[in-house]
Design an enzyme around this catalytic site. Sequence first.
Site, short mmCIF file in Angstrom:
data_model
loop_
_atom_site.label_atom_id
_atom_site.label_comp_id
_atom_site.label_asym_id
_atom_site.label_seq_id
_atom_site.Cartn_x
_atom_site.Cartn_y
_atom_site.Cartn_z
N LYS A 52 0.84 -1.20 0.00
CA LYS A 52 0.00 0.00 0.00
C LYS A 52 0.88 1.25 0.00
O LYS A 52 0.61 2.22 -0.72
CB LYS A 52 -0.96 -0.02 1.21
CG LYS A 52 -2.09 -1.01 1.00
CD LYS A 52 -2.90 -1.33 2.24
CE LYS A 52 -3.89 -2.46 1.88
NZ LYS A 52 -4.67 -2.97 3.00
N GLN A 96 -5.16 -1.74 9.08
CA GLN A 96 -5.05 -3.07 8.48
C GLN A 96 -5.71 -4.12 9.38
O GLN A 96 -5.45 -4.18 10.58
CB GLN A 96 -3.55 -3.40 8.27
CG GLN A 96 -3.31 -4.69 7.52
CD GLN A 96 -3.80 -4.66 6.07
OE1 GLN A 96 -3.82 -3.61 5.42
NE2 GLN A 96 -4.23 -5.80 5.56
N ASP A 119 -11.27 2.58 3.09
CA ASP A 119 -11.64 1.17 2.94
C ASP A 119 -13.15 1.03 2.68
O ASP A 119 -13.60 -0.04 2.30
CB ASP A 119 -11.34 0.41 4.25
CG ASP A 119 -10.02 -0.33 4.25
OD1 ASP A 119 -9.65 -0.86 3.19
OD2 ASP A 119 -9.38 -0.38 5.31
N1 GUN Z 1 -7.23 -7.07 5.47
C1 GUN Z 1 -7.46 -7.81 4.36
N2 GUN Z 1 -8.01 -7.06 3.38
C2 GUN Z 1 -8.10 -5.79 3.88
C3 GUN Z 1 -8.56 -4.57 3.34
O1 GUN Z 1 -9.02 -4.48 2.20
N3 GUN Z 1 -8.48 -3.50 4.18
C4 GUN Z 1 -8.01 -3.58 5.45
N4 GUN Z 1 -7.99 -2.46 6.19
N5 GUN Z 1 -7.57 -4.71 5.98
C5 GUN Z 1 -7.61 -5.81 5.20
#
Ligand code: GUN
Length: 285
Positions: A52, A96, A119
């Site tokens: 990211k 996350q 998100d």
């Molecule tokens: N963990 C697995 N996929 C995601 C996601 O798309 N966003 C976040 N914040 N955590 C995750």
Amino acid sequence: MAKIIDGKLVSTEERKKIACEVDKLKKDGYTPGLAVIIVGEDPASKVYVRNKSKACDEVGMYSEVYALPENTTEDELLDLVHRLNTDDKINGILVQLPLPKHLSDEKIIAEISPEKDVDAFHTINVGKIMLGDYDFLPCTPAGVMVLLEHYGINVSGKECVVVGRSNIVGKPQAMLLLHANGTVTVCHSRTKDLAEVTRRADILVVAIGKADFITGDMVKEGAVVIDVGMNRREDGKLTGDVDFETVEPKASYITPVPGGVGPMTITMLMKNTLTAAKRAKNKQC
Ligand code: GUN
């Protein structure tokens, strides 16, 4: 033989468009910024977070990564989220998941400002997606829709079957397919005769988290098969939720793992951060 849906290629094209828009904003003196928070040492989460941050660099965005220790308290994490909510350099906040067991995902997500919830996990943004009037895209499902569009796969009137009902993928995926006028069925662990349902699908989206779960006998000839899964086999190889070897010969289009849906998720996150930045900039004026 199925056509391979190349998520890396589509993702690269989309990122170029995003980078171009970021560049325009920067020329106007505004740099979009994303804050990513990770708590603990989960190896897969660490890889996602690194990717990211790299994606931010690639499209020219500012980013901050907060790597907090496993024993971080709820108050400490909430303090950080609250601080970032009012930080003008930051347009998007991503915590996350999964969080360590002593922290509540729901409680933390509820405290992220909905305008910075890139998100699209906050109940306000989830509600907007349900209504079909939303600013932030649910990243993985939106990535799937971009892939379908890129390959000229029309959803309208099609039998769409989503396998998996998670809040992150299955449920919002069903909504996006419905908004695109698909006839949508959502399957899950309690579905009776799953294969009978999946065999009806013109478009099959699988997000169940079980390696090679969907086999050729569960798929209709000519179906479009989208594999959201990402599992590691005992031999260390990455594999999806779809058994590529037996499904590919029956499908008209199929996403590989890796290189299918995966690259799109982070690209959609970049798109959401750009959206948040544009909105924040307009508020300044
Ligand atoms: N963990 C697995 N996929 C995601 C996601 O798309 N966003 C976040 N914040 N955590 C995750």
